[in-house]
Design an enzyme around this catalytic site. Structure first.
Site, PDB file in Angstrom:
ATOM      1  CG  ASP A  30      25.476  31.279  26.252  1.00  0.00           C
ATOM      2  OD1 ASP A  30      26.690  31.233  26.531  1.00  0.00           O
ATOM      3  OD2 ASP A  30      24.700  30.313  26.416  1.00  0.00           O
ATOM      4  CG  HIS A  71      25.243  24.942  27.901  1.00  0.00           C
ATOM      5  ND1 HIS A  71      25.206  26.305  28.044  1.00  0.00           N
ATOM      6  CD2 HIS A  71      24.094  24.610  27.247  1.00  0.00           C
ATOM      7  CE1 HIS A  71      24.100  26.778  27.520  1.00  0.00           C
ATOM      8  NE2 HIS A  71      23.400  25.775  27.022  1.00  0.00           N
ATOM      9  N   GLY A  72      29.393  23.828  27.886  1.00  0.00           N
ATOM     10  CA  GLY A  72      30.690  23.525  28.477  1.00  0.00           C
ATOM     11  C   GLY A  72      31.548  22.598  27.643  1.00  0.00           C
TER      12      GLY A  72
HETATM   13  O1  LIG Z   1      28.540  26.527  27.596  1.00  0.00           O
HETATM   14  C1  LIG Z   1      29.141  27.475  27.128  1.00  0.00           C
HETATM   15  C2  LIG Z   1      30.615  27.399  26.757  1.00  0.00           C
HETATM   16  O2  LIG Z   1      31.316  26.597  27.691  1.00  0.00           O
HETATM   17  P1  LIG Z   1      32.919  26.433  27.513  1.00  0.00           P
HETATM   18  O3  LIG Z   1      33.525  27.791  27.774  1.00  0.00           O
HETATM   19  O4  LIG Z   1      33.328  25.406  28.505  1.00  0.00           O
HETATM   20  O5  LIG Z   1      33.161  26.021  26.080  1.00  0.00           O
HETATM   21  N1  LIG Z   1      28.507  28.631  26.889  1.00  0.00           N
HETATM   22  O6  LIG Z   1      27.196  28.771  27.218  1.00  0.00           O
HETATM   23 NA    NA Z   2      34.258  23.402  29.454  1.00  0.00          NA
HETATM   24 ZN   LIG Z   3      26.692  27.509  28.871  1.00  0.00          ZN
END
Ligand SMILES: O=C(COP(=O)(O)O)NO
Ligand code: NA
Ligand SMILES: [Zn+2]
Length: 283
Positions: free
Chosen positions: A81, A207-208
């Site tokens: 990642d 992501h995120g």
């Molecule tokens: O994008 C992410 C995870 O994001 P979060 O921690 O916000 O789930 N990893 O590459």
């Molecule tokens: Na997030």
């Molecule tokens: Zn990420």
């Protein structure tokens, strides 16, 4: 017994669901995540940030994942990642990763293209899949941090050119998500996602995802997201359960007595995410 991520995502794209890119931070995360995916008969992308590789040690990552996948019946990819350099990517490939992200999103476009193209040539020559990012996803994860004002959304036309010139298997796009805990409510740019997907019928990555309302993630999957990265929600589930344990029994000192329940909390959270993504019984 690891599969290339491209294989997993090609099926997801064809059938209109998403697969979790779930970050592992230690033994309990790996066990909770793989057990949940097996019980839900779901494909799985295990992933480590560079920080997690430093914390665990790459030989332990490979050894634990080999143990976890030895008798598995579900397709599992091991993915780097947010790889920050060609060198780190090659180290992971040499150790047996089946997929890598090279994140050049903070470089100018041409530099991102050059770096990603180089990684794709090397990775594809040994059957390893590649994810890249265009546009800047906000928030902070380990050493990856972008503040709000620089977080720029993915331009659909630039995305087409980027994929044509690099040959990546999956593209992480910026449509309003951020790593880590959100300050306000994230507003996803669904029109932008629809536009990108209509121009690029390929696996797209969100992501995120921790902290994004379930219905928004489900909508993003319907509109063409095929990999959803989750880390913080699992970290919080693990940590909150352990705090509860210590509230009840402050004198505990056997780590199995609190890491075990922490592992169960991760497993339960992973099952919720798999339901949200629609990858149950898609193995
Ligand atoms: O994008 C992410 C995870 O994001 P979060 O921690 O916000 O789930 N990893 O590459
Ligand atoms: Na997030
Ligand atoms: Zn990420």
């Amino acid at each position: 017994n690891l599969v290339p991520m491209a294989e997993i995502l090609k099926k997801a794209n064809k059938e209109g669901y998403a697969v979790g890119g779930f970050n592992i931070n230690n033994l309990e995360f790996l066990q909770g995540i793989i057990e949940a995916a097996e019980e839900m008969n779901s494909p799985l992308i295990l992933q480590t940030s560079e920080g997690a590789i430093k914390y665990i040690g790459i030989d332990y990552v490979i050894g634990m994942v080999e143990a976890a996948t030895k008798n598995t019946t579900i397709p599992v990819a091991l993915h780097l990642d947010h790889g920050s350099s060609f060198e780190v990517v090659m180290k992971c490939i040499r150790h047996g990763y089946s997929s890598v992200m090279i994140d050049g999103s903070h470089y100018p476009f041409e530099e991102n293209v050059r770096l990603v193209k180089k990684v794709v040539e090397a990775a594809h020559s040994v059957g390893v899949s590649v994810e890249a990012e265009l546009g800047k996803i906000g928030g902070t994860e380990d050493n990856v941090s972008v503040d709000e004002k620089d977080a720029t959304y993915t331009d659909p036309d630039e995305a087409v050119e980027f994929v044509e010139r690099t040959g990546v298997d999956a593209l992480a796009i910026a449509i309003g998500t951020a790593h880590g805990v959100y300050k306000g409510k994230p507003e996803l740019d669904f029109d932008r996602l629809t536009d990108i997907k209509s121009k690029l019928d390929m696996p797209l990555v969100l992501h995120g995802a921790s902290g994004v309302p379930t219905e928004d993630v489900e909508k993003a999957v319907k509109l063409g997201i095929n990999k959803v990265n989750v880390n913080t929600d699992f970290q919080q589930a693990f940590t909150e359960r352990i705090k509860e344990i210590f509230d009840e029994k402050p004198d505990l000192y056997d780590p199995r007595k609190y890491c075990g329940p922490g592992r169960d909390a991760i497993k339960a959270k992973v099952k919720e995410k798999i339901k949200m993504l629609g990858s149950q019984n898609k193995a």
